[in-house]
Structures are given as structure tokens and as C-alpha cells.
Design a protein around this motif. Sequence first.
Motif, PDB file in Angstrom:
ATOM      1  N   ASP A 140       0.728  -1.188  -0.373  1.00 21.98           N
ATOM      2  CA  ASP A 140       0.071  -0.439  -0.412  1.00 21.98           C
ATOM      3  C   ASP A 140       1.160   1.317  -0.182  1.00 21.98           C
ATOM      4  N   SER A 141       1.494   1.116   0.495  1.00 23.20           N
ATOM      5  CA  SER A 141       2.826   2.827   1.219  1.00 23.20           C
ATOM      6  C   SER A 141       3.090   2.196  -0.543  1.00 23.20           C
ATOM      7  N   LEU A 142       3.990   1.337  -1.292  1.00 24.36           N
ATOM      8  CA  LEU A 142       4.852   1.119  -2.201  1.00 24.36           C
ATOM      9  C   LEU A 142       3.821   1.849  -3.209  1.00 24.36           C
ATOM     10  N   VAL A 143       2.764   1.795  -3.375  1.00 20.52           N
ATOM     11  CA  VAL A 143       1.283   2.045  -4.847  1.00 20.52           C
ATOM     12  C   VAL A 143       1.061   3.796  -3.766  1.00 20.52           C
ATOM     13  N   GLN A 144       1.030   4.053  -3.173  1.00 21.06           N
ATOM     14  CA  GLN A 144       1.029   5.503  -2.613  1.00 21.06           C
ATOM     15  C   GLN A 144       1.901   6.259  -2.856  1.00 21.06           C
ATOM     16  N   THR A 324      -1.069  -4.534 -11.250  1.00 23.00           N
ATOM     17  CA  THR A 324      -1.082  -3.529 -10.742  1.00 23.00           C
ATOM     18  C   THR A 324      -1.680  -2.762  -9.869  1.00 23.00           C
ATOM     19  N   VAL A 325      -0.199  -2.100  -9.993  1.00 25.42           N
ATOM     20  CA  VAL A 325       0.541  -0.816  -9.902  1.00 25.42           C
ATOM     21  C   VAL A 325      -0.265  -0.124 -10.232  1.00 25.42           C
ATOM     22  N   LEU A 326      -0.778  -0.240 -11.647  1.00 23.73           N
ATOM     23  CA  LEU A 326      -0.969   1.265 -12.587  1.00 23.73           C
ATOM     24  C   LEU A 326      -1.878   1.681 -12.017  1.00 23.73           C
ATOM     25  N   LYS A 327      -2.722   0.931 -10.432  1.00 25.61           N
ATOM     26  CA  LYS A 327      -4.370   1.612 -10.045  1.00 25.61           C
ATOM     27  C   LYS A 327      -3.181   3.027  -9.435  1.00 25.61           C
ATOM     28  N   ALA A 328      -2.127   3.243  -9.376  1.00 25.48           N
ATOM     29  CA  ALA A 328      -1.538   4.402  -8.830  1.00 25.48           C
ATOM     30  C   ALA A 328      -1.963   5.586  -9.327  1.00 25.48           C
ATOM     31  N   PHE A 329      -2.289   6.071 -10.742  1.00 23.82           N
ATOM     32  CA  PHE A 329      -2.524   6.255 -11.995  1.00 23.82           C
ATOM     33  C   PHE A 329      -4.075   7.613 -10.900  1.00 23.82           C
ATOM     34  N   SER A 330      -4.597   6.705 -10.299  1.00 26.55           N
ATOM     35  CA  SER A 330      -5.797   7.453  -9.202  1.00 26.55           C
ATOM     36  C   SER A 330      -5.505   8.239  -8.627  1.00 26.55           C
ATOM     37  N   PRO A 331      -5.511   8.812  -8.540  1.00 28.73           N
ATOM     38  CA  PRO A 331      -5.342  10.773  -6.804  1.00 28.73           C
ATOM     39  C   PRO A 331      -5.724  10.019  -5.693  1.00 28.73           C
ATOM     40  N   ALA A 389       8.653   3.698 -15.781  1.00 25.41           N
ATOM     41  CA  ALA A 389      10.042   3.576 -15.379  1.00 25.41           C
ATOM     42  C   ALA A 389      10.001   3.708 -13.947  1.00 25.41           C
ATOM     43  N   TYR A 390       9.459   4.410 -13.526  1.00 23.07           N
ATOM     44  CA  TYR A 390       8.473   4.869 -11.884  1.00 23.07           C
ATOM     45  C   TYR A 390       7.802   3.754 -11.871  1.00 23.07           C
ATOM     46  N   ILE A 391       6.478   3.064 -12.835  1.00 22.79           N
ATOM     47  CA  ILE A 391       5.677   2.331 -12.763  1.00 22.79           C
ATOM     48  C   ILE A 391       6.505   0.368 -12.784  1.00 22.79           C
TER      49      ILE A 391
END
Length: 877
Positions: A140-144, A324-331, A389-391
Motif C-alpha cells: 500500500d505504501s509503495l502504491v501510494q 496492479t500498480v497501475l492503479k496509482a494513476f488514481s489521485p 520507469a517508475y511504474i
Amino acid sequence: MASPENGTPAPQPTIKIAEDALHPVRTESSYTTGFRPSVRADTQRVAGGIYNTRSLSRASFDRRSASRLSNDRRTEASHATHDVEEGDDWRAGDGKKKQIFRGRTLLWLAYQSIGVIYGDIGTSPLYVFSSTFTETPTYDSLVQALSVIIWSLTIVVTLKYVFIILHADNEGEGGTFSCYSLLTRYANITSRDPREEVTIRIERHLSQDMNSSNRHLRAKIEKNKFTRGLLKTIGVLAVSMVMSDGVLTPAQSVLGAVQGLNVVKPDISRATIIGTTCGILVLLFGIQPLGTTKLAASFAPIVILWLAFNCSFGIYNLVNYDWTVLKAFSPYFAIQFFVQNGTHGWRMLGGILLAFTGVEALFADLGAFSMRAIQLSWMCYTYPCLLLAYIGQAAFISVNPDAYSNPFFNSVPPGMLYPSLVVAILAAIVASQAIITATFQLISQIMKLSYCPQVKVVHTSRIFHGQLYVPFLNWLLMLGTILVTVVYSDTTRLGNAYGVCVMFVTFFDTCMVTLVALIVWKLSPFVVVVPWLVFASVDGLYLSSALTKVPDGAWFTLTLSGILACLFLLWRYGKESQWRAEASDRFAPTHLVKKDEEGKLRLTEKWGGDPLNAIRGFGIFFDKTGVSTPAVFTHFVSKFVSVPDTTVFFHLHPVETPTVPADQRYSITHFTAIPGCYRLVIKHGFMDEVISPDLAALAYEQVRKYIIRTACERLGLGKEDHDSDHEEPELDSTTNDAATTKTSEPTNATTTDEEKTEGATTSATTTSTNIGMPSKMAPVQKQAAVAGRHLQFRSPLPLELRDDKVSAELARLDRSYASKIMYIVGKEQMKINLNSSIGRKISLSVFLWIRENTRAKIANLRLAMDRLVEVGFVKEI
């Protein structure tokens, strides 16, 4: 010499005035024949031209082309109808003009910008995650954290800088100080150097064209001394902080790259790492004279390949590990980062901000590339590559949490470690080019507004006018980076000092561009306030977090930037004091001299009213401003109560173009208050070189052409009349053969000096036979008259025969030039007012010391010392 289009730096324009053989100009035939005097064949070839520095070997001086070196016709036409006493209208339109690029040139600039601008921000994937987390992160902290990185790149870099701030350029130049310069053109918030006032394009909006709120805001800023000083300080502080980063960034990037060798050989000693880093830094700064274009073209493939590696590695990791880390695009997840982490999350921003360090250089480098080129290279390549790169790193770390300590190399696909290591080292080495180029841009900007002493600036491209190289600053930065590398010795300590100045500059940019939007773009406050709150809040969060690094090392950059800002403001304070002291010497000639009832020249009552004596000779007064009456002339006339027969105010004026067209190089103004007084201005571009083996010959020739040209315009004669005034009259075919034979021969007769003087001083009532015509023509004319025939001339008589005023003026010019040549130079000394406060005395003492040790010396002009006259005078500041 290499082509400027390839980026090879051209020699900085220099003024070469060699006076090895001063002599009066000799004529090939008598002045009384109407021929214009010319320099002898052995010296006239280089007598007073401005040539492209790349074609000096082919430079030649042609009589016919020389006759076409003239002023702007419209300007001179106005001079023919009315006299311009101050003579300062020649400077209109000489300011910097914004360049617009399209097509292949724009694509070439976009390619170059990748090699320069994105080296710093592009190498951030090496250390962002390792700087953000101090322990193994949860999913969770990584995605945030990834969400915060994505939205920071989007809000701070893409929305704020690329789409908004880049529009706030000042004639194509970028940076916080350029925003301040832009505001000074639309609001009365600063004083200016009198030498630059006419060239600045002031575009202050009329009050009725602005909204009431915008108008009131501008009025408050203009009237409030504190606000004006604050804006000035912010602009200077931003420059100082970028320059401080210019010392830190090369050390940080190169040292980090060399330390990466530990991945291959862990037992490398610290001394080896430091020595290798210093050697690379010397090489990096040593190649800066090659110019921005050549360096950018060389570095661009490295950065492009590096970003391609990051992009491809990101796609690989995203596909093979955790998409699934692509959900990080959500603010939502960015907001959750602050909600769940609280104070700890706020401190973690100090690591996340490294994802966009270098964005301040993106704006400062605007002048070297252009807005469209930067937008194109960021949106079409750099931005997508960095996001992937970050994703991709987050996708790998989510499966391998311990990989956060070295996110890039740990996430490299199998078999790509060594290639990626080589490219990473090369990319880190060239990463500092962005900040180096930015410092060159900024130092050029602050020099234009007199915030630092003048230093040599080399334009490295004929096509891209904003690409610069500053030798003094380059070597100063090199010494600073080497010193920082030796003292700090590792990237951890350097990292603690990094980032604070970046956030200060981004916050300053937000505030400055907001004022630009209100005062320059005239946008409604309701449109501006919401974006300002968003951007200022983001900047404030990052800035407050970065300030926690002050005790750990950030104090160094803040202290260095504070010292630089104080020096810049001190210099500006001294220059403003100097301008006020010199204001008493800036006036039209009519305030100094006048003609009495008898038509004799005398000083005005303010200066004593004494009659002026005439000095037989040709006086050239060096004029540093090019406007009003030169101070050296004022002090010469008032102290010696004399004025030369012919007076020329000589001024060299640099123009913000590669070269000046031939018909615009020379500008001459006639002062009617003083007989025989002119101002000669030579305009030269940054790729031009002024060459004059005989400065007096140059001034004489140009003044003489001006007299004849303006007289022709006053009399309504065409160009062919004064272009052919040196040609012989030719008889029509109706004349007899004997006459035709005589006139078709070249006129080789010459006259003695006594005859020239006599012809030059003959009264205008003398007949044309003994003034303007060759002696061998007189019998022919007499024979034709006796035979009852009349002569029909294809060319008109020389102008000297048709206008009494012109004849007398040319006679004065020839007589004074043949008599004596004088170069009069002012030697101004500054003295501090005894009644000044202690603080003012200390500040001005430092200013005067710097001024005395940085201003150009007269010896550099290489004038003939036996012709030189120095007039000293003291000004109290």
C-alpha cells in the motif's frame, strides 16, 4: 573554422583598433574635382569595416560597396527634415527579438533539448525510491508513493512548467529572473541603465484596458517600495539558487555515477572514487567551449538511450511482475499517502521531490531551445519514459520489497546489467549539463539589467541566438564543484544539501508567473487564484519538507545562494547610485553651448557663458552611452573652453543578432547646436568583429558620406546623384571629337596640398570652372562656348558645386582631418559622499573596488597613445 550551425563557438566579438599608421586621407585627385577622398590602397582594404568573424580571410573593402554602407533611410530622411539634438533615436528597435522555429529546425531543437535539459530529471529513477523509503515498504505504501510521484510529475512539471510557465518568457528567455524582467516591461517597478532605456520594448497596458482589480494590483506594486524590492530580491535569489545548484549538481551526479562502479568492484577505495570524479568534472567543464549545439547533439543519444532503457525495463517489469500498480494513476492513493502516513509521509516528500529536480533548469534553459521544442521533447518522449520507469520499478519492488535500496539496477532484466551500468554512468555524467547551461543563461540575463559586472559571453550558434557560453563562470563552477566533491566526498551528504533550492525556485516561479498572468496577460483574478492555490500548496508541501534537510547539509546551498544574492544586489545598488550621479551629465548639447548674437559659439550661462575657442583638428570622443551629450565632451569643453573644428561622438553598439546588415552598420546623427558635431554609432552582432586599422579614417569617411547623402535627400536628388558624385562628367555624343577624346580619358591630374586647401576653402560664389571641374576640362568648355555649342552632361555636377552649405561643411571636415587627430577618452572616478551612513559607505566601497577591478582599460583599445587625451572627472555617489 567550423560551422556555427554545428555548434562550434565563434570567437567573441572583439574591437580591434590598431593605429600603426595614422595619416590624413590622401585623395587620388583634387577635392575640388568632386572626387571623394579615400584611404590609400594599402590601408583602405580594412579601413573601418565590420566583418563576419568566419570570413575575415575574404574581407575586402570595395569603393562601390563602401558607398552603400548607410543608415536606415527612414531615419536619415527624418534627420534631413529636422535635426535631432539628442541623437538617441538610432537605438529604436535594437532590442532582443524572440525567435520562432518550425519544421525540421524545431525537431532538431527538440532532439538537442533531450541531451541537455532532461539529464538531471531523467536520472532520478536511479535513487527516488531508495531516498523515499527508509525501510522495506508495504504494498500500500509503495502504491501510494508511486501515485505521489506520478501526480507530482504531472502537476509540477507537465501542467505548471511545460504548459503554463514556459509561456512566461521574456523575448524567448526563461527563468525566474526573466519573469521579473518581463514584469518590468509592463509595470514601472525598476530603474534602468540609461544606455539600455531606448532598446527596451516597454508595453505597459493602458489603465482602461485592464480590469479594475488588475489595475489596482499593478498600482499598489508600483507605489509600494517594499513590494518592488521584494520582487527584485526574489528574482535575484532565484538566480543565485540555480547557480548554487550549479555547483552541487555536477558533483552529485558524477560522484554518484562513479560510486556505481562499486556494483562491479566493491573494493574500490574512496580516494580512487574522488580522484576519478574530479577528473571527469574537469573534462566535463573543459568541453563546454564546444557550444550548446555540439554538446547537446553528442549528449542526446546517451540520454535518449538511457530513457529508452528505463521505458523498456518498465514495460518488462510491468508485464512480468505486478501490473496492479497501475492503479496509482488514481489521485485517491496520493491523498491516502498523506492521510495514512501523516508527519512521516510529509518527511518522505524530501525523497520524492528528487523525481523532478532539474525542473528549474527546464525553465531557465528556455532561451537555448524554445518553448515548442521543450514541450515536444517532454510530452512525446521524456514524460512517458519516466512514468513507465517508475511504474516498472514499483511493479518489481511489490514482488521483491528489498529491491527498494537500489531500485534501478535491482530491477534490470537478466543480461542487461552491464549495458545498463555503462549507460547509467554516462547519463549521470551528462546529467549536470542542464544546470550548467542554465547558469550561463541566467548570468547573461542579470548582466543585461546590471546586477553583476560585465563578463565575456560567447554566442555559440548563428542560428539559435540564445545558446551561450560564459568562460569565467564555467571555470568558476568547475572549481566550486571540485571543492564540493572533495569536502563532501559521498552522495549521501551531498543529497542532504540537494533539493531545497529547487523547491524555493519552483515556488518563486509560481508567484512570479501569477503576477505575469495578472499584469501582462490581463487574466481575471478569478481565473488565476485557483491554479495558484493548487501549485503553491504543492510547492509549499515539498518546500517545508525539504527545509528539514537544512541542518544536515542544505545550509550550504542556502548560504552560498545568499552570498551570491547579496553580491548581485550590491552591484545593482552601486549601479543605481552611479546612474544618479551621472544624471547631471545627461543633456542635449543645447544645454551646454549656444550661439550668441554674432553667431559665435559660447558656453551657456550655467557653465559660465565664456566664448569657445576653436581647436584646429578632428576630435573623436568615446561615448559609452550613445545618448545625449557624452560626459567626456562636457568636461572637455567646460574645462578647456574649446571645441574641435570637427567633433565625432564615437559609440560601439552590440546588437542581439549574429550580424548586422551592411546598410544598417553605421548610424550618424548631426548636432546643429555645435558646428561640425556628429555622433557615429557602429552596430555589430555577436558574430561580427569590428576592425579598424585607422579609426580616424573610418570616422572621416562615414561623416563625409553622411554629409553628401543627407544633402542629396534635402535637395530631392536621387541615389544615383550622390553615388556618382565622384565620377567624371562625360560629354554627350553631340560634342566634337576633340572634346570627346579629352573627356573620355581618365583624369590623372593631381594637385598639391596647397591647391587642395585653397580649393576646399574657396568661397561658394566662385565659378564652377575653378572649383569643381578638372583643369583640363576648362579649354574644352571655353572652345564649346566660342563655337556656340553647349555641353550636355550625363552626370550632374558634384554636389559640392551645387550647395553652399555642403561645400563649407566638407571644407571644414577636410581641413580639420588634415590638421590633427585627437582621441578623447573620459576617466571617471567615483567618490563616496562623506555624509553617507556607515552601511552605505561599506556597500559602495565594495562596489567601487569590484568596479575598478572589472571595467575595461583604455589600453585594450590599442589606440595611438600620442593622439590620446584623457579627461578625468570625479563623481560623488
